[in-house]
Structure formats: structure tokens, C-alpha cells
Design a protein around this motif. Sequence first.
Motif, PDB file in Angstrom:
ATOM      1  N   GLY A   1       0.807  -1.218   0.000  1.00 18.74           N
ATOM      2  CA  GLY A   1       0.000   0.000   0.000  1.00 18.74           C
ATOM      3  C   GLY A   1       0.841   1.269   0.000  1.00 18.74           C
ATOM      4  N   LEU A   2       2.045   1.191   0.554  1.00 20.19           N
ATOM      5  CA  LEU A   2       2.935   2.360   0.554  1.00 20.19           C
ATOM      6  C   LEU A   2       3.273   2.802  -0.864  1.00 20.19           C
ATOM      7  CD1 LEU A   2       5.348   1.408   3.477  1.00 20.19           C
ATOM      8  CD2 LEU A   2       3.716   3.310   3.448  1.00 20.19           C
ATOM      9  N   SER A   3       3.184   1.892  -1.831  1.00 20.89           N
ATOM     10  CA  SER A   3       3.494   2.243  -3.224  1.00 20.89           C
ATOM     11  C   SER A   3       2.477   3.232  -3.794  1.00 20.89           C
ATOM     12  CB  SER A   3       3.556   0.983  -4.097  1.00 20.89           C
ATOM     13  OG  SER A   3       2.288   0.351  -4.164  1.00 20.89           O
ATOM     14  N   VAL A   4       1.330   3.364  -3.165  1.00 18.39           N
ATOM     15  CA  VAL A   4       0.287   4.291  -3.616  1.00 18.39           C
ATOM     16  C   VAL A   4       0.689   5.742  -3.335  1.00 18.39           C
ATOM     17  CG1 VAL A   4      -2.112   4.989  -3.167  1.00 18.39           C
ATOM     18  CG2 VAL A   4      -1.537   2.581  -3.375  1.00 18.39           C
ATOM     19  N   LYS A   5       1.602   5.928  -2.398  1.00 21.41           N
ATOM     20  CA  LYS A   5       2.009   7.279  -1.998  1.00 21.41           C
ATOM     21  C   LYS A   5       2.519   8.094  -3.192  1.00 21.41           C
ATOM     22  CE  LYS A   5       4.145   9.316   2.028  1.00 21.41           C
ATOM     23  NZ  LYS A   5       4.938   9.090   3.225  1.00 21.41           N
ATOM     24  N   ALA A   6       3.292   7.464  -4.073  1.00 22.11           N
ATOM     25  CA  ALA A   6       3.814   8.177  -5.247  1.00 22.11           C
ATOM     26  C   ALA A   6       2.674   8.648  -6.144  1.00 22.11           C
ATOM     27  CB  ALA A   6       4.778   7.283  -6.025  1.00 22.11           C
ATOM     28  N   LEU A   7       1.661   7.813  -6.304  1.00 23.12           N
ATOM     29  CA  LEU A   7       0.503   8.172  -7.118  1.00 23.12           C
ATOM     30  C   LEU A   7      -0.274   9.324  -6.486  1.00 23.12           C
ATOM     31  CD1 LEU A   7      -1.335   7.637  -9.520  1.00 23.12           C
ATOM     32  CD2 LEU A   7      -2.403   5.806  -8.206  1.00 23.12           C
ATOM     33  N   LEU A   8      -0.437   9.292  -5.178  1.00 18.62           N
ATOM     34  CA  LEU A   8      -1.132  10.372  -4.473  1.00 18.62           C
ATOM     35  C   LEU A   8      -0.368  11.686  -4.611  1.00 18.62           C
ATOM     36  CD1 LEU A   8      -2.198   8.453  -1.240  1.00 18.62           C
ATOM     37  CD2 LEU A   8      -3.676   9.113  -3.151  1.00 18.62           C
TER      38      LEU A   8
END
Length: 111
Positions: A85-92
Motif C-alpha cells: 500500500g505504501l506504493s500508492v504514496k507516489a501516485l497520491l
Amino acid sequence: MLGDQHFKETVELTLKVIGGKWKPVILCHLTEGTHRFGELKREMPAITQKMLTQQLRELEEDAIIDRKVYVQVPPKVEYSLTEYGLSVKALLNVMSQWGEQHQERLSEQRM
């Protein structure tokens, strides 16, 4: 042409997992660290309890967030981003930058 179809399909899949009105907002809060249900609800007063529960369950099913239950009275449940889920941070971050540019554009049009 095949590449374009793949692009569309993968964007659609991304939106299926983290799209909608509330999931990105929930994820933004969880990028700041672990939150209890009540904390998330207070930080998003416009979301209903039912909708928050539903969105959290879907994010958990997709392995984006982790739900940790503490056996105590009263019950305590915490939500956090999984390693995946931490990989979503770049998208956000990209979404935030786009939103900032869009907001500036709207401000310029009003002048």
C-alpha cells in the motif's frame, strides 16, 4: 494500438482499486501513519460510517491497508498501509501536484 488498450485497462484497474470519492482521501490520511476508525471518521466528517467501513474493507481486500484488531474492552481497531500500500504514496503525490496546478489554472481564469 495494443499498447493503448493495455494503458486503458491498467488505468481502469488502478481506479477500481483506489478510485472513487473516498479511497484516495482515506489513503492520504493513512500515509501519515496508523489511524483508528474514529480518527478517520473525525478527519472526514462528510463520509458516513457505513461508507467508511465499506471503503476500508475494500482496501483491505486489495491488500492496500492492514486492519489490526486488539482484543480489549472497548475493542480497538487500527488501520495502516501495508508495505504494498505504501506504493500508492507516489501516485497520491502526482494527484496532489496535478490538483495544485489545476487550482492555479482556475484562479487565473477567474481574474
